[in-house]
Design an enzyme around this catalytic site. Sequence first.
Site, mmCIF file in Angstrom:
data_model
loop_
_atom_site.group_PDB
_atom_site.id
_atom_site.type_symbol
_atom_site.label_atom_id
_atom_site.label_comp_id
_atom_site.label_asym_id
_atom_site.label_seq_id
_atom_site.Cartn_x
_atom_site.Cartn_y
_atom_site.Cartn_z
ATOM 1 N N GLU A 109 10.172 -13.234 -19.715
ATOM 2 C CA GLU A 109 9.591 -11.849 -19.560
ATOM 3 C C GLU A 109 8.342 -11.623 -20.492
ATOM 4 O OE1 GLU A 109 9.546 -8.143 -17.994
ATOM 5 O OE2 GLU A 109 10.181 -10.004 -17.102
ATOM 6 N N HIS A 149 8.276 -31.903 -24.476
ATOM 7 C CA HIS A 149 7.970 -32.938 -23.355
ATOM 8 C C HIS A 149 6.870 -32.382 -22.711
ATOM 9 C CE1 HIS A 149 11.998 -34.444 -23.747
ATOM 10 N NE2 HIS A 149 12.522 -33.142 -23.948
ATOM 11 N N GLU A 163 0.385 -9.892 -17.023
ATOM 12 C CA GLU A 163 0.265 -8.845 -16.143
ATOM 13 C C GLU A 163 -0.791 -7.807 -16.576
ATOM 14 O OE1 GLU A 163 4.281 -7.975 -13.575
ATOM 15 O OE2 GLU A 163 4.448 -7.819 -15.837
ATOM 16 N N CYS A 191 0.723 -1.039 -0.148
ATOM 17 C CA CYS A 191 0.095 -0.083 -0.090
ATOM 18 C C CYS A 191 0.713 1.365 0.076
ATOM 19 C CB CYS A 191 -0.956 0.075 1.160
ATOM 20 S SG CYS A 191 -2.096 -1.540 1.262
ATOM 21 N N TRP A 230 -3.548 -1.725 -1.358
ATOM 22 C CA TRP A 230 -3.670 -3.191 -2.281
ATOM 23 C C TRP A 230 -4.089 -4.235 -1.114
ATOM 24 C CZ3 TRP A 230 -1.103 -7.934 -1.705
ATOM 25 C CH2 TRP A 230 -1.228 -8.629 -2.714
ATOM 26 N N LYS A 254 4.744 -10.341 -18.876
ATOM 27 C CA LYS A 254 4.136 -8.872 -19.354
ATOM 28 C C LYS A 254 2.634 -9.321 -19.940
ATOM 29 C CE LYS A 254 6.758 -6.556 -17.672
ATOM 30 N NZ LYS A 254 7.160 -7.582 -16.843
ATOM 31 N N ARG A 278 1.470 1.440 -5.851
ATOM 32 C CA ARG A 278 1.544 0.619 -4.692
ATOM 33 C C ARG A 278 0.240 -0.103 -4.534
ATOM 34 N NH1 ARG A 278 6.504 1.885 -2.158
ATOM 35 N NH2 ARG A 278 5.723 0.687 -0.237
ATOM 36 N N LYS A 280 3.300 -2.446 -7.503
ATOM 37 C CA LYS A 280 4.520 -2.526 -8.144
ATOM 38 C C LYS A 280 5.522 -2.893 -7.233
ATOM 39 C CE LYS A 280 7.577 0.239 -11.081
ATOM 40 N NZ LYS A 280 7.560 -1.233 -12.054
ATOM 41 N N ASN A 305 0.872 0.230 6.355
ATOM 42 C CA ASN A 305 1.261 -0.812 4.918
ATOM 43 C C ASN A 305 1.869 -1.823 5.383
ATOM 44 O OD1 ASN A 305 2.338 -1.750 2.512
ATOM 45 N ND2 ASN A 305 4.130 -0.554 2.990
ATOM 46 N N GLY A 306 1.532 -3.052 5.164
ATOM 47 C CA GLY A 306 2.141 -4.422 5.497
ATOM 48 C C GLY A 306 1.023 -5.246 6.268
#
Length: 586
Positions: A463, A486, A470, A2, A74, A467, A27, A581, A100-101
């Site tokens: 990557e 496989h 996300e 947050c 968040w 993306k 955040r 983020k 935050n946490g």
Amino acid sequence: MCGIIGCVSDADVVEVLLDGLRNMEYRGYDSAGFGVHDGNTIRLGKGVGRVDEIARSLDLKTFSGKIGLAHTRWATHGGVTPENAHPHLSCEGEVAVVHNGIIENYQAIKARLEAKGHRFRSTTDTEVIPHLIEENLKAGKNHREAVLDAVRELKGSYAFIVLFRDLYDRLYGVRKDAPLIIGLSERGNFLASDVLAFLKHTNKAVFLENLEVAEVRRDSYTIWNFEGEEVQHDISTLEWEAMSLSKKEFTHYTLKEIHEQRETIALAFRQDPDDLDRFCLALQGAERIYIVGAGTSYHAALVAKHLFLNLAKLPVEVILASEFEDYATLLDEGTLMLAISQSGETADVLSAVNIAKKRGVCVLSIVNIPSSTLARESEQTLYLNCGPEVGVAATKTFTAQLAVIYTIASRLSNLSIDLEQITEAVKEVFNVERQIAYLAQAFSTSKDCYFIGRGINYPIALEGALKLKELAYVHAEGLAAGELKHGTLALISEGVPVIAINPSDKTYHDTLSNVAEIKARGGRVIGLSDIENSLYDYHVKIPSVGKLFYPLVEVIPLQMFAYYSALERGQNPDYPRNLAKSVTVK
């Protein structure tokens, strides 16, 4: 994860708080709120949604005060509801808190407080904090003692800010395993989880260390450790500029930051020679090296392993930061840890660093934010030099990480870097942007997408898939091309898009064989290569560079593909759902 901010000023703080929240929305952005002291009481405004949506729903003219606190959320504990949005008040409204946490033992504390008559309005872990502080005030503690006694009971990783109804000239801030910073300006002072919250107003900051409490007034501040002993810290001058937070002519921060790579890659290559030499000497002197990272930084770590192992023969292993605890028994004084992080505040990375340092391991880091906890905990750090990245999905910081890694590899070996060629190639690769936008439209109804690559291109496949997940919420997998047969080849059917990352390096022909296997099963292949081939249904031409440097140019079209896929599917690429983020919780 947050964002929290508090401000004590000689002027009204409502717009200052809201502006700070806007700069921290990356955040967390599922709900937000603020509280201001109007001289008599603490008034709250909060709700579900983005900061601007909530601000529009309130009559802001009815809110005023020269001291306040605010939060963008968040969610970790409790659903996304107006009741769970911060700030949270104690029973009588004497104490307001933004946090935050995670408070790990909140259930036990809540049950004890409820037994004493406290009434809770939310299902968050945060709400126990104001109630616990209020209980300490009832027991005769002063404001500072009430906060200190509370933090001695709380277990977890957190930072929070406290505003008292009967004390409207100061705020209290607490830091334990989550960032908290004091900002110092001529018209007032700040507490915040991120310098971006107050960078518009000042570039002077004091970084709280772990297990510290700060009292912040308009023109002064005092810091104590959790034992109540006063401590002193230097005032830092921040290097970033507020103007770098502007989207300029771009619709989204994500697109702006993708385009900024024309400049940021070159900046990241320019490391101080003496710092680079010391960094490389430490790597060369290690008996074994563990590189840790999370998400995109983990993919950069895989590229680092490929280069360090093959060019410099260094004994390197890459470990996901969240899994590092299981490898702690292998650590000794001959071990070196290289931690890679954009924010320098990722909880899993900092946890791994803490484990390593307790065992006498030398810690080096590659990080974007010079003032971060990771930079301060590392013996040596190389910086990305690419400025703040606001978009939740890492773009310019990933290629900056790669540039720093190539610079290290060059110093460790005989790898030659043609910076002019790389810079021109990065500029040239943007010529495919219109084609990428078309491909995003062409595959806008696809439910799956696969990315394949070999060798140093395999991390880029990972990557690219990350993306797309996300930003566009598409099921995507990055695969080592040789692993298709496989198992994953069973998922390839008529029309399924596969992006083959296939530059003209030593993996070219083997990857082309895998492309043929995909084509034989009806897959639609987008070939990302400097060489055209009839096996590709679509060819995205990338410029030629040195064979080891293709990751720098091939990842940019993949970033664009994710961005435009998000737009085609009606998503906001700057604020993907369920993500934040800076991941400051484990």
